[in-house]
Design a protein around this motif. Structure first.
Motif, PDB file in Angstrom:
ATOM      1  N   PRO A   4       0.819  -1.222   0.000  1.00 28.42           N
ATOM      2  CA  PRO A   4       0.000   0.000   0.000  1.00 28.42           C
ATOM      3  C   PRO A   4       0.849   1.267   0.000  1.00 28.42           C
ATOM      4  CG  PRO A   4      -0.800  -1.544   1.657  1.00 28.42           C
ATOM      5  CD  PRO A   4       0.491  -2.096   1.145  1.00 28.42           C
ATOM      6  N   ARG A   5       1.962   1.248   0.752  1.00 29.42           N
ATOM      7  CA  ARG A   5       2.833   2.427   0.802  1.00 29.42           C
ATOM      8  C   ARG A   5       3.480   2.692  -0.557  1.00 29.42           C
ATOM      9  NH1 ARG A   5       3.754   5.816   5.335  1.00 29.42           N
ATOM     10  NH2 ARG A   5       2.181   5.104   6.807  1.00 29.42           N
ATOM     11  N   LYS A   7       2.286   1.812  -3.459  1.00 27.09           N
ATOM     12  CA  LYS A   7       1.233   2.304  -4.348  1.00 27.09           C
ATOM     13  C   LYS A   7       0.964   3.784  -4.058  1.00 27.09           C
ATOM     14  CE  LYS A   7      -3.555   1.418  -5.652  1.00 27.09           C
ATOM     15  NZ  LYS A   7      -4.744   0.608  -5.394  1.00 27.09           N
ATOM     16  N   LEU A   8       0.928   4.122  -2.779  1.00 24.13           N
ATOM     17  CA  LEU A   8       0.693   5.518  -2.413  1.00 24.13           C
ATOM     18  C   LEU A   8       1.784   6.419  -2.978  1.00 24.13           C
ATOM     19  CD1 LEU A   8      -0.780   7.757  -0.854  1.00 24.13           C
ATOM     20  CD2 LEU A   8       0.602   7.153   1.141  1.00 24.13           C
ATOM     21  N   LEU A  11       1.300   6.998  -6.576  1.00 26.78           N
ATOM     22  CA  LEU A  11       0.184   7.911  -6.841  1.00 26.78           C
ATOM     23  C   LEU A  11       0.549   9.355  -6.486  1.00 26.78           C
ATOM     24  CD1 LEU A  11      -2.870   5.781  -5.679  1.00 26.78           C
ATOM     25  CD2 LEU A  11      -2.352   6.538  -8.002  1.00 26.78           C
ATOM     26  N   ALA A  14       2.439  10.635  -9.290  1.00 29.10           N
ATOM     27  CA  ALA A  14       1.534  10.964 -10.410  1.00 29.10           C
ATOM     28  C   ALA A  14       0.823  12.291 -10.133  1.00 29.10           C
ATOM     29  CB  ALA A  14       0.520   9.845 -10.606  1.00 29.10           C
ATOM     30  N   TRP A  15       0.462  12.505  -8.892  1.00 32.68           N
ATOM     31  CA  TRP A  15      -0.184  13.774  -8.493  1.00 32.68           C
ATOM     32  C   TRP A  15       0.782  14.943  -8.720  1.00 32.68           C
ATOM     33  CZ3 TRP A  15       0.104  16.074  -3.063  1.00 32.68           C
ATOM     34  CH2 TRP A  15      -0.679  17.226  -2.974  1.00 32.68           C
TER      35      TRP A  15
ATOM     36  N   ASP B 102      -7.524   5.511  -9.435  1.00 35.27           N
ATOM     37  CA  ASP B 102      -6.740   5.548  -8.207  1.00 35.27           C
ATOM     38  C   ASP B 102      -6.311   6.967  -7.868  1.00 35.27           C
ATOM     39  OD1 ASP B 102      -6.907   2.863  -7.768  1.00 35.27           O
ATOM     40  OD2 ASP B 102      -4.957   2.368  -8.642  1.00 35.27           O
ATOM     41  N   LEU B 103      -5.944   7.713  -8.901  1.00 32.67           N
ATOM     42  CA  LEU B 103      -5.498   9.090  -8.678  1.00 32.67           C
ATOM     43  C   LEU B 103      -6.659   9.950  -8.191  1.00 32.67           C
ATOM     44  CD1 LEU B 103      -3.031  10.878  -8.806  1.00 32.67           C
ATOM     45  CD2 LEU B 103      -3.441  11.243 -11.225  1.00 32.67           C
ATOM     46  N   LEU B 106      -7.142   9.223  -4.677  1.00 33.56           N
ATOM     47  CA  LEU B 106      -6.114   9.904  -3.881  1.00 33.56           C
ATOM     48  C   LEU B 106      -6.470  11.382  -3.690  1.00 33.56           C
ATOM     49  CD1 LEU B 106      -3.113   9.862  -2.658  1.00 33.56           C
ATOM     50  CD2 LEU B 106      -2.481  10.865  -4.838  1.00 33.56           C
ATOM     51  N   ILE B 110      -6.954  13.377  -0.308  1.00 32.30           N
ATOM     52  CA  ILE B 110      -6.164  14.570   0.038  1.00 32.30           C
ATOM     53  C   ILE B 110      -7.110  15.711   0.425  1.00 32.30           C
ATOM     54  CG2 ILE B 110      -4.645  16.374  -0.897  1.00 32.30           C
ATOM     55  CD1 ILE B 110      -3.280  14.157  -2.567  1.00 32.30           C
ATOM     56  N   LEU B 156      -3.677   8.551   4.005  1.00 31.72           N
ATOM     57  CA  LEU B 156      -3.881   8.346   2.555  1.00 31.72           C
ATOM     58  C   LEU B 156      -3.703   6.887   2.174  1.00 31.72           C
ATOM     59  CD1 LEU B 156      -2.075  11.486   1.086  1.00 31.72           C
ATOM     60  CD2 LEU B 156      -4.528  11.142   1.363  1.00 31.72           C
ATOM     61  N   ALA B 157      -2.713   6.233   2.770  1.00 31.73           N
ATOM     62  CA  ALA B 157      -2.464   4.819   2.444  1.00 31.73           C
ATOM     63  C   ALA B 157      -3.689   3.978   2.772  1.00 31.73           C
ATOM     64  CB  ALA B 157      -1.238   4.314   3.189  1.00 31.73           C
ATOM     65  N   VAL B 160      -6.335   4.768   0.033  1.00 36.05           N
ATOM     66  CA  VAL B 160      -5.978   4.356  -1.328  1.00 36.05           C
ATOM     67  C   VAL B 160      -6.010   2.831  -1.457  1.00 36.05           C
ATOM     68  CG1 VAL B 160      -4.061   4.256  -2.969  1.00 36.05           C
ATOM     69  CG2 VAL B 160      -4.668   6.404  -1.892  1.00 36.05           C
TER      70      VAL B 160
END
Lengths: 68, 163
Positions: A4-5, A7-8, A11, A14-15, B102-103, B106, B110, B156-157, B160
């Protein structure tokens, strides 16, 4: 790093990429500031307006603006 | 002299533009507002560059102090009606529909973070700033910034990947 970390972090990267304006946009902004700051253009034109007008060189933009 | 002014401005603009943008983005949550405020911050610098301290740290602090003042003025002038939630924005699709989804997830997560935590996260991720740098600008200990970032990532983890 657990899944999960990981993947975070992907992301978040990507953000970051999606939120960060490109070099061209910042260059237009800088040019606009310098044109305004030099007093070439007195009106509070924004760099986005210059871009919208499709100007490449500042002089024609000044001319267009002063002609109103 | 003019050449020196231009070179100095180029250097400072290149060095801090993304950091200042991230500072504004974290506050306004609107890309266009943030960009307008970046422009105004640097326009002030350009107009009074002779009075801006010519030393890295002092120069950076001057820029961020100006940015904070502009943000205060901005809030006084405008009602936040035009702010667009990060999650409401159109997202680029790079890694296919799944990544885009997914984004979006996220961005929504946020958006649900407490405002100070979201602002710190934005400065860290988008602005690529260290905890020390963020702490100095926000007048908070670097340890507090690290804690806030750790909590933000933890929250967040969970959202997500809620397994």
């Amino acid at each position: 790093m657990n899944e999960p970390r990981l993947k975070l972090e992907q992301l978040l990267e990507a953000w970051r990429v999606s939120e960060t304006p490109g070099e061209a946009r910042f260059s237009q902004m800088k040019r606009s500031i310098q044109i305004r700051g030099d007093g070439t253009i007195e009106s509070p034109i924004w760099w986005k307006e210059i871009a919208r007008l499709g100007a490449v060189q500042p002089i024609p933009v000044c001319w267009m603006l002063t002609r109103g | 002299m003019e050449k020196d002014k231009g070179e100095r401005f180029d250097r400072t603009f290149g060095a801090y533009r993304v950091q200042i943008y991230a500072f504004f983005l974290g506050r306004t949550r609107c890309r266009e507002e943030a960009l307008d405020l970046v422009q105004e911050t640097y326009a002030r610098m350009w107009r009074s560059i002779e009075r801006v301290p010519n030393e890295d740290r002092a120069e950076r602090l001057w820029l961020f102090r100006t940015a904070k003042n502009l943000l205060t003025d901005h809030y006084r002038r405008t009602v936040r009606k035009s702010s667009i939630s990060l999650a409401e924005k159109e997202l680029p699709v790079r890694g296919g529909a799944e990544e885009s989804l997914d984004l979006r997830c996220l961005l929504e997560a946020i958006g649900r973070l407490p405002a100070p935590r979201r602002e710190i996260l934005t400065m860290s991720v988008v602005g690529q700033m260290s905890s020390d740098e963020i702490g100095e600008l926000l007048n908070r200990p670097a340890g507090t910034i690290r804690y806030e970032l750790s909590k933000a990532r933890e929250e967040l983890a969970k959202e997500v990947d809620p397994r």
